[in-house]
Each structure stands twice: as structure tokens, then as C-alpha cells.
Design an enzyme around this catalytic site. Sequence first.
Site, PDB file in Angstrom:
ATOM      1  N   THR A 155      21.247  83.755  24.978  1.00 25.55           N
ATOM      2  CA  THR A 155      20.911  82.652  24.075  1.00 25.55           C
ATOM      3  C   THR A 155      21.676  82.786  22.761  1.00 25.55           C
ATOM      4  O   THR A 155      21.520  83.782  22.054  1.00 25.55           O
ATOM      5  CB  THR A 155      19.389  82.671  23.774  1.00 25.55           C
ATOM      6  OG1 THR A 155      18.699  82.640  25.018  1.00 25.55           O
ATOM      7  CG2 THR A 155      18.983  81.492  22.915  1.00 25.55           C
TER       8      THR A 155
ATOM      9  N   THR B 208      31.572  95.633  14.922  1.00 25.69           N
ATOM     10  CA  THR B 208      31.628  96.733  15.894  1.00 25.69           C
ATOM     11  C   THR B 208      31.620  96.177  17.315  1.00 25.69           C
ATOM     12  O   THR B 208      32.432  96.570  18.164  1.00 25.69           O
ATOM     13  CB  THR B 208      30.423  97.692  15.684  1.00 25.69           C
ATOM     14  OG1 THR B 208      30.503  98.223  14.362  1.00 25.69           O
ATOM     15  CG2 THR B 208      30.409  98.816  16.689  1.00 25.69           C
TER      16      THR B 208
ATOM     17  N   CYS C 101      29.992 103.659   7.110  1.00 26.59           N
ATOM     18  CA  CYS C 101      29.776 103.787   8.548  1.00 26.59           C
ATOM     19  C   CYS C 101      30.238 105.136   9.081  1.00 26.59           C
ATOM     20  O   CYS C 101      30.262 105.359  10.275  1.00 26.59           O
ATOM     21  CB  CYS C 101      30.523 102.684   9.277  1.00 26.59           C
ATOM     22  SG  CYS C 101      30.598 101.155   8.388  1.00 26.59           S
TER      23      CYS C 101
ATOM     24  N   GLN D 286      37.728  93.499   6.782  1.00 27.65           N
ATOM     25  CA  GLN D 286      37.841  93.659   5.322  1.00 27.65           C
ATOM     26  C   GLN D 286      38.843  92.665   4.727  1.00 27.65           C
ATOM     27  O   GLN D 286      39.096  92.719   3.517  1.00 27.65           O
ATOM     28  CB  GLN D 286      38.259  95.098   4.967  1.00 27.65           C
ATOM     29  CG  GLN D 286      37.216  96.152   5.287  1.00 27.65           C
ATOM     30  CD  GLN D 286      35.951  96.071   4.419  1.00 27.65           C
ATOM     31  OE1 GLN D 286      35.890  95.335   3.429  1.00 27.65           O
ATOM     32  NE2 GLN D 286      34.929  96.811   4.806  1.00 27.65           N
TER      33      GLN D 286
ATOM     34  N   HIS E 103      28.434  89.590   7.448  1.00 30.12           N
ATOM     35  CA  HIS E 103      27.743  90.264   6.336  1.00 30.12           C
ATOM     36  C   HIS E 103      28.690  90.840   5.285  1.00 30.12           C
ATOM     37  O   HIS E 103      28.238  91.311   4.240  1.00 30.12           O
ATOM     38  CB  HIS E 103      26.763  91.330   6.854  1.00 30.12           C
ATOM     39  CG  HIS E 103      27.381  92.588   7.340  1.00 30.12           C
ATOM     40  ND1 HIS E 103      27.546  93.688   6.530  1.00 30.12           N
ATOM     41  CD2 HIS E 103      27.878  92.937   8.538  1.00 30.12           C
ATOM     42  CE1 HIS E 103      28.100  94.657   7.235  1.00 30.12           C
ATOM     43  NE2 HIS E 103      28.324  94.231   8.457  1.00 30.12           N
TER      44      HIS E 103
HETATM   45  N1  PLP Z   1      35.711  97.160  10.838  1.00 27.12           N
HETATM   46  C1  PLP Z   1      35.884  97.365   9.513  1.00 27.12           C
HETATM   47  C2  PLP Z   1      37.269  97.323   8.941  1.00 27.12           C
HETATM   48  C3  PLP Z   1      34.769  97.603   8.686  1.00 27.12           C
HETATM   49  O1  PLP Z   1      34.949  97.811   7.383  1.00 27.12           O
HETATM   50  C4  PLP Z   1      33.478  97.652   9.277  1.00 27.12           C
HETATM   51  C5  PLP Z   1      32.296  97.980   8.452  1.00 27.12           C
HETATM   52  O2  PLP Z   1      32.373  98.600   7.411  1.00 27.12           O
HETATM   53  C6  PLP Z   1      33.367  97.431  10.667  1.00 27.12           C
HETATM   54  C7  PLP Z   1      34.503  97.194  11.405  1.00 27.12           C
HETATM   55  C8  PLP Z   1      32.042  97.461  11.354  1.00 27.12           C
HETATM   56  O3  PLP Z   1      31.285  96.351  10.963  1.00 27.12           O
HETATM   57  P1  PLP Z   1      29.769  96.200  11.424  1.00 27.12           P
HETATM   58  O4  PLP Z   1      29.044  97.365  10.846  1.00 27.12           O
HETATM   59  O5  PLP Z   1      29.354  94.915  10.864  1.00 27.12           O
HETATM   60  O6  PLP Z   1      29.732  96.211  12.893  1.00 27.12           O
END
Ligand code: PLP
Length: 376
Positions: free
Chosen positions: A235, A70, A321, A179, A199
Site C-alpha cells: 500500500t 537506505t 549513521c 545530500q 527528511h
Molecule cells: N546516503 C547519504 C549520502 C546520507 O547522508 C544518508 C543519511 O545520512 C543516507 C544515505 C541514509 O539515509 P536514511 O537514513 O534516510 O536512509
Amino acid sequence: MIYLDYSATTPIGFEVLDTYNKTSKDFFGNPNSLHELGVKSKNLMNSATKQIAEIFNINESEITYTDGATMANNLALMGVAMHEHKRGKHIIVSKLEHPSIYAICTHLETLGFEISYVGNDEEGLIDFDDLKKLIREDTILVSICAVNSELGIRQPLKMIRQIIKKENPNTIFHSDMTQAVGKVSVSMHDVDLATFTAHKIYGPKGIGVLYKNNNILISPILFGSGKTNMLNPGTPAVPLIVALSKAVRLATTDIEKRERFIERLNLKIVDALKKYSGVMINKTKYSIPHILNISLRNIKAETFLHALEEFEVYVSSNTACSSATLSSSVMAVYNDKVRASSTLRISLSHLTTTDEVNKFISYFDQIYRKLSGLHN
Ligand code: PLP
């Protein structure tokens, strides 16, 4: 427990966690410090960055660490917008992006930027003619994800890049590769900017990457001290960076072999679920096997998700999300509100076993019969 939500997040790998722990203990110095401990940390961080750069065949100076995808997406889109706004205020995105991209676009609209949405065909492939038509003299950025998070649709980035650069060589091309990295092979050379996060690839939470080609300039959106990176001052999280580098190395090894295994699991599930009249398989020829999306007729996806949870089976409805009621990706591909209103995402990994898939199919059958009023 049967975890089938690997596209939401992955468990951290043992070796990766071990690397994180050891680095936290032995390399706690601040890389911005001038003394020996700081230099030790900085050297380790630099060698981790070098390893990531080598894997993607890019320059170390092209890597910026963020706290996740994000933040990396924010840095990419906002950074371009702030740097290029005198040249133009037009941005193009696909209809298959993650909500984080749309959230930035909504914010940019309030700042006077114009956002266009490029269409796609019924397989989810970006409509090249539409893209050509949309690109203008003042188009500063095109952002198209490498793999869509809901349906797993993969886009041909190289071809898309060629179209963009032919229409307007100054238009910057960003791809959200969150992804894609670790699931399919990607080339940073197909894009100017790319983002991903640890992650999703068995790395720790709290670290992501923005790749920025050295020929591209973007404005910082964060300001602070520390000279290690202009775009994300402060940092650096050395243990996270070193663990990320390990995760990237492990996730990008054996990609094809893992993909073939996952494909077999995917087909097994599709074969089992396609017999239900109330299940629609949302899969196109561009969907990668790691992500399997289905729609349920007359059953709420959330109800089904919680029923699976009773068996300790974990899947997603829509994306983890997003709280949107209609799946924007299913709408973009199928243009069907019923289909988009109740979707489940089953996401697979090389860690998924055939036994887990068999159990999932059997639990699915029990729940489906109960919720749809079918009897044995
Ligand atoms: N972009 C894509 C294609 C995702 O699938 C995700 C999370 O599912 C994100 C961005 C956001 O990742 P994060 O929650 O690690 O910021």
C-alpha cells in the site's frame, strides 16, 4: 536551541506537515482499492508524482517510493546486481560513499560480486584516470555520490557519466543524491539511477525516492501485492508521498540564494575556527557550504559534541549513521589517521541565523579553551 545538524535530518516544514495532516485525514483510501475512495487517493498520489517528475524533468514511471535513502540505495545496488549478474559481477564505488552503500557492497561480496574502490585526488574529486582503468567488460555498475555526507564534496556527475559510458556503455551509473537534492542543483539525466530522501529536505521521515531511467532494468528485491509499483509493492503511503512532493518543490526553489547565504555563514565559522592550533578545517574547493567538517587535535570529538550539547547546540561527529571510529571520508581525502580520528560535522541551513552562528562560535571558544587546557 541551536541546531547545526541539518545533514543528519531536518525539521519538517510547517506547510509540509500541514499537507501530510490534511492528506492523512481526507485521503485515507488505499490507492490499490477500486472504489471511489481508493481512486481519489490514487489520483492525488499520481498528481504528486507528476509534480516531482516535472521538477526533475523525468517521467512519472521513473519514480519509485521507498522508506528512505537506505532502502533506495539497497533497491538500486541489489536490483542492478540481481538483474545483471549473468553479464558481470564487478561494481565500482567511490571512497566517499555513505555507510549504507558500503553495507550493501559487503553483502554483495558474500554473493560473489567484486567491489573496486575508485580513488580521488587531494580535493576529493574522483580520479578520472583511475575510474577509466577500473571499468571492465564485466563492470555492471558504478555508484558515486553526488555530495559526500561528511565533507560535502560534490562530484561532477555529468563528466563521470561520460567517462563511464565511453569505457563501457552497458555499465549502469547510480548516484546517491541524498545530500545534494535541495542543496545544489542536480540533473537526473546525468545518471541512470539516483536516490534521495525527504527528511533531509524538510520533508517527513519514512519516505525516499529511487529514480530509475526507463531504459534501465533492475530486479525487484521486495515481493508483494499491489500494482502501483513493481519495485516497492504494497500500500503506497499517500500522505508521505504528497508531503514529499511539497517538500521537493519548496527545497528546490531558491537554491542559489540559499546557498549564497549559507556560504557566508560557513565562511564566518571557518574564519573563527581556523585560529585554533588544534582545529583542522576539512574543506576542499569541492565542498558545498552546507556541510562544514573539522578535526580536533587531542580532543575527542564526542566529548566536544556533548560539551556543545550542554549549551543546547547540536552537531554530528562522523556521520549520524556511522559508529566507525575513523572518518572514512577524511581518510579518503587527507589520508591522515589523526585527522580522521576526531571529526565534527557542522551542517547549516537557510534556517540557520547569523545570531546562532555567533553564539556557536562563542560556545566553541569556551569549550575549546576548557578542553585544550588554554586559559583566557
Ligand atoms: N546516503 C547519504 C549520502 C546520507 O547522508 C544518508 C543519511 O545520512 C543516507 C544515505 C541514509 O539515509 P536514511 O537514513 O534516510 O536512509
